[in-house]
Design a protein around this motif. Structure first.
Motif, short mmCIF file in Angstrom:
data_model
loop_
_atom_site.label_atom_id
_atom_site.label_comp_id
_atom_site.label_asym_id
_atom_site.label_seq_id
_atom_site.Cartn_x
_atom_site.Cartn_y
_atom_site.Cartn_z
N GLY A 103 57.90 60.79 50.44
CA GLY A 103 58.08 59.56 51.21
C GLY A 103 59.30 58.78 50.78
N THR A 104 59.54 58.70 49.50
CA THR A 104 60.72 57.98 48.99
C THR A 104 61.99 58.69 49.42
OG1 THR A 104 59.47 57.10 47.12
CG2 THR A 104 61.88 57.11 46.91
N TYR A 105 62.00 60.01 49.33
CA TYR A 105 63.17 60.74 49.79
C TYR A 105 63.45 60.44 51.26
CZ TYR A 105 66.24 64.19 51.66
OH TYR A 105 67.28 64.77 52.34
N GLU A 106 62.41 60.47 52.06
CA GLU A 106 62.61 60.23 53.49
C GLU A 106 63.13 58.82 53.75
OE1 GLU A 106 60.37 60.87 57.76
OE2 GLU A 106 59.44 61.72 55.98
N LEU A 107 62.63 57.85 53.01
CA LEU A 107 63.14 56.48 53.16
C LEU A 107 64.61 56.39 52.76
CD1 LEU A 107 60.09 54.46 51.82
CD2 LEU A 107 61.01 54.39 54.17
N LEU A 108 64.98 57.10 51.71
CA LEU A 108 66.36 57.07 51.24
C LEU A 108 67.32 57.80 52.19
CD1 LEU A 108 65.95 57.90 47.44
CD2 LEU A 108 66.98 55.82 48.38
N SER A 109 66.92 58.95 52.66
CA SER A 109 67.86 59.86 53.30
C SER A 109 67.72 60.05 54.79
CB SER A 109 67.76 61.24 52.63
OG SER A 109 68.06 61.12 51.27
N ARG A 110 66.57 59.76 55.33
CA ARG A 110 66.35 60.02 56.75
C ARG A 110 66.34 58.71 57.53
NH1 ARG A 110 66.00 65.53 58.27
NH2 ARG A 110 66.07 64.42 60.25
N VAL A 111 67.50 58.08 57.59
CA VAL A 111 67.58 56.79 58.29
C VAL A 111 67.37 56.94 59.79
CG1 VAL A 111 68.96 55.66 56.51
CG2 VAL A 111 70.10 56.89 58.36
N ASP A 112 67.33 58.18 60.28
CA ASP A 112 67.03 58.44 61.68
C ASP A 112 65.54 58.21 61.98
OD1 ASP A 112 66.73 60.80 59.98
OD2 ASP A 112 66.24 61.93 61.80
N VAL A 113 64.73 58.11 60.93
CA VAL A 113 63.29 57.87 61.11
C VAL A 113 63.01 56.42 60.71
CG1 VAL A 113 60.97 58.60 60.45
CG2 VAL A 113 62.84 60.28 60.48
N PRO A 114 62.41 55.63 61.61
CA PRO A 114 62.13 54.23 61.27
C PRO A 114 61.25 54.12 60.02
CG PRO A 114 61.76 54.64 63.61
CD PRO A 114 61.99 55.97 62.96
N LYS A 115 61.55 53.12 59.19
CA LYS A 115 60.82 53.00 57.92
C LYS A 115 59.32 52.81 58.14
CE LYS A 115 62.14 48.16 57.24
NZ LYS A 115 62.88 47.24 56.39
N GLY A 116 58.92 52.11 59.17
CA GLY A 116 57.49 51.95 59.45
C GLY A 116 56.81 53.28 59.76
N ALA A 117 57.52 54.15 60.47
CA ALA A 117 56.99 55.47 60.78
C ALA A 117 56.84 56.31 59.51
CB ALA A 117 57.88 56.19 61.79
N VAL A 118 57.84 56.24 58.63
CA VAL A 118 57.78 56.98 57.37
C VAL A 118 56.54 56.55 56.57
CG1 VAL A 118 58.91 57.41 55.13
CG2 VAL A 118 60.28 57.33 57.24
N ILE A 119 56.38 55.26 56.41
CA ILE A 119 55.26 54.73 55.62
C ILE A 119 53.94 55.16 56.24
CG2 ILE A 119 54.09 52.63 54.84
CD1 ILE A 119 57.00 51.36 54.76
N SER A 120 53.80 54.97 57.53
CA SER A 120 52.56 55.34 58.23
C SER A 120 52.24 56.82 58.09
CB SER A 120 52.69 54.97 59.71
OG SER A 120 51.57 55.37 60.43
N GLU A 121 53.26 57.66 58.20
CA GLU A 121 53.05 59.11 58.10
C GLU A 121 52.56 59.51 56.70
OE1 GLU A 121 53.23 61.73 60.26
OE2 GLU A 121 53.51 60.35 61.93
#
Length: 151
Positions: A103-121
């Protein structure tokens, strides 16, 4: 199923598979290239012991696993910075570390994915392994990291 819904489902499967791969790396030290091969050919989309694993977005899965591994030092510092006083990353169990690292990696590197979506997933991934309390922990910790890395 719409194209967007299919992509969402494939990415959710990729997140769960990435968490499992990072857990396996933590447990066994399996080289990342071997893990990717194993998941590509024997897990993603396979049926194992009557459990059907969903088709995953393989490129997204690869990015999560290789990226979380490559940036492990930076990721672990962000996670430790959000833990309660007296807690260290080593005190967390291995599945929790894998969830938080992906999850932290995705928040750092995948700015194409909204942060709320990352957290929820990743809260959803946590529900696959834990009860409500731990899923809330994932939510709070990733939310804090998101505020720091994506203000």
């Amino acid at each position: 199923m719409s194209r967007t819904a299919a992509r969402t489902k494939a990415r959710a499967a990729a997140r769960l598979a990435a968490t499992q791969a990072l857990y396996q790396y933590e447990m066994e030290g399996t080289p990342i290239t071997a893990l990717l091969h194993e998941f590509h050919h024997h897990r993603i989309g396979a049926t194992i012991e009557d459990v059907e694993y969903a088709e995953a977005d393989v490129a997204f899965f690869d990015d999560l696993v290789t990226g979380a591994h490559a940036r492990a030092g930076e990721i672990d510092k962000l996670i430790e910075g959000r833990l309660a006083s007296g807690w260290t990353l080593e005190r967390l169990d291995k599945p929790m570390k894998a969830i938080l690292r992906a999850g932290t990696y995705e928040l750092l590197s995948r700015v194409d994915v909204p942060k709320g979506a990352v957290i929820s997933e990743y809260v959803d991934v946590a529900h696959a392994f834990y009860e409500r309390r731990e899923a809330g922990f994932v939510n709070g910790l990733l939310d804090g990291i998101a505020r720091e890395v994506r203000p």
